[in-house]
Design a protein around this motif. Structure first.
Motif, PDB file in Angstrom:
ATOM      1  N   ALA A 281      29.385  78.107  62.050  1.00 58.00           N
ATOM      2  CA  ALA A 281      27.946  77.181  62.215  1.00 58.00           C
ATOM      3  C   ALA A 281      28.529  76.048  63.457  1.00 58.00           C
ATOM      4  O   ALA A 281      28.646  74.970  62.943  1.00 58.00           O
TER       5      ALA A 281
ATOM      6  N   TYR B  11      31.911  80.776  68.797  1.00 57.36           N
ATOM      7  CA  TYR B  11      31.222  81.462  67.761  1.00 57.36           C
ATOM      8  C   TYR B  11      30.428  82.850  68.398  1.00 57.36           C
ATOM      9  O   TYR B  11      30.060  82.792  69.693  1.00 57.36           O
TER      10      TYR B  11
ATOM     11  N   THR C 118      22.152  75.288  57.883  1.00 55.86           N
ATOM     12  CA  THR C 118      23.045  74.517  58.951  1.00 55.86           C
ATOM     13  C   THR C 118      24.657  74.429  58.414  1.00 55.86           C
ATOM     14  O   THR C 118      24.870  74.962  57.095  1.00 55.86           O
ATOM     15  N   ALA C 119      25.549  74.029  59.114  1.00 57.97           N
ATOM     16  CA  ALA C 119      26.783  73.711  58.582  1.00 57.97           C
ATOM     17  C   ALA C 119      26.907  73.011  57.336  1.00 57.97           C
ATOM     18  O   ALA C 119      27.716  73.339  56.359  1.00 57.97           O
TER      19      ALA C 119
ATOM     20  N   PHE D   4      15.547  75.442  61.950  1.00 65.20           N
ATOM     21  CA  PHE D   4      16.595  75.777  61.254  1.00 65.20           C
ATOM     22  C   PHE D   4      16.375  76.172  59.818  1.00 65.20           C
ATOM     23  O   PHE D   4      15.694  75.622  59.208  1.00 65.20           O
TER      24      PHE D   4
ATOM     25  N   THR E 163      27.749  82.299  63.704  1.00 62.91           N
ATOM     26  CA  THR E 163      28.887  82.119  62.767  1.00 62.91           C
ATOM     27  C   THR E 163      30.292  82.119  63.690  1.00 62.91           C
ATOM     28  O   THR E 163      30.340  82.659  64.693  1.00 62.91           O
TER      29      THR E 163
ATOM     30  N   SER F   2      26.218  75.144  54.506  1.00 56.04           N
ATOM     31  CA  SER F   2      26.998  76.574  54.191  1.00 56.04           C
ATOM     32  C   SER F   2      28.490  76.397  54.332  1.00 56.04           C
ATOM     33  O   SER F   2      29.050  77.485  54.714  1.00 56.04           O
TER      34      SER F   2
ATOM     35  N   VAL G 269      27.783  79.300  58.549  1.00 56.01           N
ATOM     36  CA  VAL G 269      26.848  79.889  59.361  1.00 56.01           C
ATOM     37  C   VAL G 269      25.872  78.988  59.540  1.00 56.01           C
ATOM     38  O   VAL G 269      25.573  78.366  58.581  1.00 56.01           O
ATOM     39  N   SER G 270      24.928  79.117  60.551  1.00 58.44           N
ATOM     40  CA  SER G 270      23.856  78.439  60.930  1.00 58.44           C
ATOM     41  C   SER G 270      22.825  79.517  61.192  1.00 58.44           C
ATOM     42  O   SER G 270      23.184  80.555  61.850  1.00 58.44           O
TER      43      SER G 270
ATOM     44  N   GLU H  88      26.740  85.042  68.352  1.00 63.69           N
ATOM     45  CA  GLU H  88      25.281  84.792  68.111  1.00 63.69           C
ATOM     46  C   GLU H  88      24.568  85.928  67.827  1.00 63.69           C
ATOM     47  O   GLU H  88      24.749  86.793  68.704  1.00 63.69           O
TER      48      GLU H  88
ATOM     49  N   GLY I 128      24.068  73.211  65.711  1.00 66.69           N
ATOM     50  CA  GLY I 128      23.113  72.673  64.797  1.00 66.69           C
ATOM     51  C   GLY I 128      21.841  72.156  65.490  1.00 66.69           C
ATOM     52  O   GLY I 128      21.645  72.093  66.576  1.00 66.69           O
TER      53      GLY I 128
END
Length: 158
Positions: free
Chosen positions: A115, A60, A29-30, A26, A113, A33, A37-38, A62, A118
């Motif tokens: 996030a 979300y 991560t959440a 990663f 989007t 942000s 976004v992650s 990807e 994770g």
């Protein structure tokens, strides 16, 4: 409105989650942000077929950006190769999976989007893969982990 403080020493990229060259790292991560976004690097060894089932997610998008090698994504039954400099957005609800059908290792950037997933999902999923010791993973356990993290396993192809 209270001021949010971020600890600059917490860096998710310090951890690589995976096994035998199949891994994620990663970058955001959440927590980094505000949940927007992650982003993670995905490393897939040559000739690896994804051991987890195809899946979808309703919460979300990807987006995949190819860095090295070619990863073959199957999205709603259509195969799409993503190589260096190419991008693919997987919309909410699309059933998808990937395989490395080539002889070169793959590195891709995956952006989620918002996030909604994770590192914890990947820690749990790779624990199941590692427990399989090279055999097929426990499908029921993998499906339970996927559902708990917002991924809906697709029915196996007939």
């Amino acid at each position: 409105m209270p001021q949010r403080t971020i600890d600059p020493r917490v860096n998710p990229s310090d951890e690589t989650i995976g096994t035998k060259g199949f891994a994620v790292r990663f970058l955001l991560t959440a927590d980094n942000s505000n949940g927007s976004v992650s982003a993670f690097e995905l490393m897939v060894p040559a000739a690896l077929r994804l051991p987890a089932p195809a899946h979808s997610h309703d919460h979300y998008e990807e987006t995949i950006y190819g860095i090295e090698g070619v990863l073959t994504w199957t999205v709603d039954g259509k195969q799409i190769d993503v190589g260096p400099g190419q991008a693919l957005c997987i919309p909410r609800g699309a059933v998808h999976r990937f395989d490395n059908n080539g002889s070169q290792d793959v590195k891709a950037l995956c952006v989620v989007t918002p996030a909604a997933i994770g590192p914890e999902y990947f820690r749990e999923a790779f624990a199941v893969l590692n427990a399989a010791a090279g055999g097929p993973p426990d499908r029921a356990k993998m499906a339970e982990i996927m559902r708990r993290h917002g991924l809906m396993p697709a029915a196996p192809p007939t």
